[in-house]
Enzyme design. Structure first.
Site, PDB file in Angstrom:
ATOM      1  N   ARG A 151      58.982  63.182  26.474  1.00 10.33           N
ATOM      2  CA  ARG A 151      58.303  62.401  27.502  1.00 10.33           C
ATOM      3  C   ARG A 151      58.673  60.939  27.318  1.00 10.33           C
ATOM      4  NH1 ARG A 151      57.651  66.356  30.045  1.00 10.33           N
ATOM      5  NH2 ARG A 151      55.729  67.377  30.671  1.00 10.33           N
ATOM      6  N   HIS A 157      64.607  63.375  34.905  1.00  8.86           N
ATOM      7  CA  HIS A 157      63.654  64.400  34.431  1.00  8.86           C
ATOM      8  C   HIS A 157      64.064  65.801  34.916  1.00  8.86           C
ATOM      9  CE1 HIS A 157      59.225  65.021  33.061  1.00  8.86           C
ATOM     10  NE2 HIS A 157      59.903  66.148  32.915  1.00  8.86           N
TER      11      HIS A 157
HETATM   12  P1  NDP Z   1      55.586  73.633  21.936  1.00 10.23           P
HETATM   13  O1  NDP Z   1      54.117  73.430  22.021  1.00 10.23           O
HETATM   14  O2  NDP Z   1      56.100  75.027  21.845  1.00 10.23           O
HETATM   15  O3  NDP Z   1      56.158  72.854  20.665  1.00 10.23           O
HETATM   16  C1  NDP Z   1      55.730  71.577  20.341  1.00 10.23           C
HETATM   17  C2  NDP Z   1      56.343  71.187  18.994  1.00 10.23           C
HETATM   18  O4  NDP Z   1      56.030  69.822  18.746  1.00 10.23           O
HETATM   19  C3  NDP Z   1      55.773  72.007  17.822  1.00 10.23           C
HETATM   20  O5  NDP Z   1      56.773  72.314  16.897  1.00 10.23           O
HETATM   21  C4  NDP Z   1      54.756  71.041  17.214  1.00 10.23           C
HETATM   22  O6  NDP Z   1      54.503  71.221  15.833  1.00 10.23           O
HETATM   23  C5  NDP Z   1      55.458  69.722  17.437  1.00 10.23           C
HETATM   24  N1  NDP Z   1      54.488  68.624  17.358  1.00 10.23           N
HETATM   25  C6  NDP Z   1      53.436  68.378  18.154  1.00 10.23           C
HETATM   26  N2  NDP Z   1      52.745  67.301  17.718  1.00 10.23           N
HETATM   27  C7  NDP Z   1      53.388  66.877  16.615  1.00 10.23           C
HETATM   28  C8  NDP Z   1      53.152  65.832  15.694  1.00 10.23           C
HETATM   29  N3  NDP Z   1      52.107  65.013  15.823  1.00 10.23           N
HETATM   30  N4  NDP Z   1      53.996  65.677  14.678  1.00 10.23           N
HETATM   31  C9  NDP Z   1      55.050  66.524  14.508  1.00 10.23           C
HETATM   32  N5  NDP Z   1      55.329  67.553  15.353  1.00 10.23           N
HETATM   33  C10 NDP Z   1      54.494  67.727  16.386  1.00 10.23           C
HETATM   34  O7  NDP Z   1      56.226  72.890  23.186  1.00 10.23           O
HETATM   35  P2  NDP Z   1      57.587  73.195  23.966  1.00 10.23           P
HETATM   36  O8  NDP Z   1      58.679  73.321  22.981  1.00 10.23           O
HETATM   37  O9  NDP Z   1      57.409  74.283  24.934  1.00 10.23           O
HETATM   38  O10 NDP Z   1      57.739  71.847  24.820  1.00 10.23           O
HETATM   39  C11 NDP Z   1      57.846  70.605  24.184  1.00 10.23           C
HETATM   40  C12 NDP Z   1      57.803  69.460  25.159  1.00 10.23           C
HETATM   41  O11 NDP Z   1      59.021  69.368  25.888  1.00 10.23           O
HETATM   42  C13 NDP Z   1      56.764  69.540  26.277  1.00 10.23           C
HETATM   43  O12 NDP Z   1      55.468  69.229  25.800  1.00 10.23           O
HETATM   44  C14 NDP Z   1      57.281  68.511  27.260  1.00 10.23           C
HETATM   45  O13 NDP Z   1      56.789  67.230  26.926  1.00 10.23           O
HETATM   46  C15 NDP Z   1      58.792  68.546  27.030  1.00 10.23           C
HETATM   47  N6  NDP Z   1      59.491  69.129  28.175  1.00 10.23           N
HETATM   48  C16 NDP Z   1      60.378  68.354  28.872  1.00 10.23           C
HETATM   49  C17 NDP Z   1      61.091  68.875  29.936  1.00 10.23           C
HETATM   50  C18 NDP Z   1      62.115  68.071  30.625  1.00 10.23           C
HETATM   51  O14 NDP Z   1      62.668  68.540  31.634  1.00 10.23           O
HETATM   52  N7  NDP Z   1      62.456  66.895  30.164  1.00 10.23           N
HETATM   53  C19 NDP Z   1      60.891  70.271  30.363  1.00 10.23           C
HETATM   54  C20 NDP Z   1      59.957  70.995  29.560  1.00 10.23           C
HETATM   55  C21 NDP Z   1      59.274  70.433  28.514  1.00 10.23           C
HETATM   56  P3  NDP Z   1      53.856  72.597  15.268  1.00 10.23           P
HETATM   57  O15 NDP Z   1      54.983  73.613  15.384  1.00 10.23           O
HETATM   58  O16 NDP Z   1      53.505  72.278  13.896  1.00 10.23           O
HETATM   59  O17 NDP Z   1      52.707  72.921  16.169  1.00 10.23           O
HETATM   60  C1  OXD Z   2      57.654  70.294  31.674  1.00 12.07           C
HETATM   61  C2  OXD Z   2      58.574  69.366  32.338  1.00 12.07           C
HETATM   62  O1  OXD Z   2      56.834  69.858  30.862  1.00 12.07           O
HETATM   63  O2  OXD Z   2      59.276  69.795  33.272  1.00 12.07           O
HETATM   64  O3  OXD Z   2      57.737  71.509  31.946  1.00 12.07           O
HETATM   65  O4  OXD Z   2      58.661  68.214  31.946  1.00 12.07           O
END
Ligand code: NDP
Ligand code: OXD
Length: 309
Positions: free
Chosen positions: A224, A272
């Protein structure tokens, strides 16, 4: 089953057709201002507060994305105790893998430099980057982060990963927690951010943390915009400390026309699109979860409000 759907101007007919096909028995209505009639489920992306605040009897709120920051920012106004459910992959993993792999290979193989040379018919070899000195650090080891790592490992890159809780992933040097962030950064020539935006991760990519990266590191942000302190990145690039960046997400979207990022050739910008929501896959996933909830079964992807993802 009554479903309210938030229209934000993107492919409404496709969503409605997919919902009709997958959940033929459901009554799906497009939410309009002033609609407070009860519904069982809501399907949203950055919803207006009025859509959910007045709802009584909602069983779950489904996000049309993997990230739920646009919903959780309304947390104080969401109906109490209603679960928020995010998309898990639903066709986004492969796109994220394509996007990040493309950006990594483009920097690793110096395609931009070769393109610049080609413009002046300059036939020259550049000293190749050494794979062994080119570790890739992935912030966020969730559904998407792990899919990206799998793709990078096909090219024999050394991969480091950072998450909140400790992880053990094959072939990945796993780091966890703030106390190990600096060590993770120091070991990562390319930094890929695929974190959710939470109170803890906001502004994580700031001058101090980015300064731990090796000289001429490269940044890829697909998490993000709020993860990156944008004003800190430009000087680091201009001083040559960071070689460049590929950015898909911004603190303000669309990125304003006068934003200095547009003018910096070492920054590649995309609007995005790193991983776009796939309507068919998303509807199938959401519908299966609604049906499970109707039968009192547990579902995955329920957001933990206190963690923020
Ligand atoms: P998940 O919930 O599966 O994974 C999130 C990961 O982030 C986990 O490994 C988690 O750790 C880690 N995390 C969260 N908070 C912290 C922290 N404070 N310190 C260290 N690690 C942390 O999410 P997704 O993989 O499905 O998606 C991730 C993000 O990708 C979404 O939230 C979104 O913001 C972004 N996104 C962007 C898109 C784009 O087009 N640009 C499209 C889709 C998503 P733990 O494993 O320990 O819980
Ligand atoms: C998502 C994105 O979070 O598209 O799925 O950013």
């Amino acid at each position: 089953m009554n479903i309210i759907f938030q229209d934000n101007g993107n492919h409404l007919d496709d969503w409605l057709n997919a919902l009709k096909k997958t959940l033929p028995q459901a009554n799906v209505r497009v939410w309009q201002e002033g609609d407070t009639a009860p519904a069982d489920y809501a399907i949203v992306w950055k919803p207006p507060v009025a859509m959910l605040r007045e709802q009584v009897g909602l069983k779950a709120i489904f996000s049309r994305g993997a990230g739920v920051d646009g919903i959780l920012q309304l947390a104080a106004n969401l109906p109490q105790g209603v679960p928020v459910v995010r998309l898990s992959d639903a066709g986004m993993g492969i796109q994220m893998a394509e996007y990040v792999t493309h950006a990594v290979l483009r920097y690793f193989r110096q395609f931009d430099s070769y393109q610049t040379l080609a413009r002046t018919a300059d036939w020259r070899f550049l000293r190749p980057n050494m794979r062994a000195a080119f570790s890739i650090g992935v912030l966020g080891l969730g559904v998407l982060g792990q899919r990206v790592i799998q793709a990078l490992q096909h090219f024999d890159f050394t991969v480091n990963g950072w998450s909140r809780s400790p992880k053990d992933l094959p072939g990945v040097s796993c780091f966890s927690g703030r106390e190990n962030l600096a060590a993770f950064m120091q070991a990562s020539k390319v930094l890929v951010c695929i974190l959710p935006l939470t109170e803890e991760t906001k502004g994580l990519l700031n001058r101090e943390n980015l300064s731990h990266l090796p000289q001429s590191a490269y940044l890829i942000n697909v998490g993000r915009g709020g993860h990156l302190v944008e004003a800190d990145l430009l000087p680091l690039i201009q001083q040559g400390r960071i070689a460049g960046a590929t950015l898909d997400v911004f603190s303000e979207e669309p990125l304003p026309a006068l934003h200095p990022f547009w003018q910096e050739p070492r920054i590649t910008l995309t609007p995005h699109i790193a991983a776009m929501t796939m309507i068919e896959e998303s509807v199938v996933q959401i519908a299966a979860k609604m049906q499970a909830l109707e039968q009192g079964m547990p579902i995955t992807g329920v957001v933990n409000f206190s963690r923020g993802y």
